[in-house]
Design a protein around this motif. Sequence first.
Motif, mmCIF file in Angstrom:
data_model
loop_
_atom_site.group_PDB
_atom_site.id
_atom_site.type_symbol
_atom_site.label_atom_id
_atom_site.label_comp_id
_atom_site.label_asym_id
_atom_site.label_seq_id
_atom_site.Cartn_x
_atom_site.Cartn_y
_atom_site.Cartn_z
ATOM 1 N N ALA A 53 0.838 -1.205 0.000
ATOM 2 C CA ALA A 53 0.000 0.000 0.000
ATOM 3 C C ALA A 53 0.872 1.255 0.000
ATOM 4 N N THR A 54 1.952 1.226 0.778
ATOM 5 C CA THR A 54 2.863 2.373 0.826
ATOM 6 C C THR A 54 3.529 2.583 -0.529
ATOM 7 N N GLN A 56 2.468 1.618 -3.460
ATOM 8 C CA GLN A 56 1.482 2.058 -4.439
ATOM 9 C C GLN A 56 1.178 3.543 -4.264
ATOM 10 N N SER A 57 1.059 3.991 -3.029
ATOM 11 C CA SER A 57 0.787 5.399 -2.766
ATOM 12 C C SER A 57 1.924 6.272 -3.274
ATOM 13 N N GLU A 58 3.176 5.859 -2.997
ATOM 14 C CA GLU A 58 4.327 6.623 -3.471
ATOM 15 C C GLU A 58 4.392 6.645 -4.998
ATOM 16 N N GLU A 60 1.848 6.302 -7.100
ATOM 17 C CA GLU A 60 0.775 7.150 -7.608
ATOM 18 C C GLU A 60 1.120 8.630 -7.447
ATOM 19 N N SER A 61 1.692 8.997 -6.311
ATOM 20 C CA SER A 61 2.073 10.393 -6.088
ATOM 21 C C SER A 61 3.122 10.841 -7.095
#
Length: 103
Positions: A53-54, A56-58, A60-61
Amino acid sequence: MSHSITQTKVMFSGKIAFIAALLIASAFVGQAKADELTPIEQAAVNHHLEILATQQSESESSLIESQLHDFDAELSTAEEQFMDKTCDDNGLQYDSDAEVCYE
């Protein structure tokens, strides 16, 4: 030379098809059952899911930031081309540094 085609008839009843379908279905159902995870294994899975999840978030950002940068650059170029054309249509010169039209 003569070729003859032979045709064999296979009697296939509905009962045999039903039994075959039951056997195939039971083979799939038997494989679908999995053992429960121990608390340690579940904690490891949860930890890996948090890492995913971390990441993927990075990712996407980073992608959004890159797209915004590209969009800003394209918008700036389009604005400059528009102003240059507008000034030229009115018989003026466009100064991109001051962003104004002048005679």
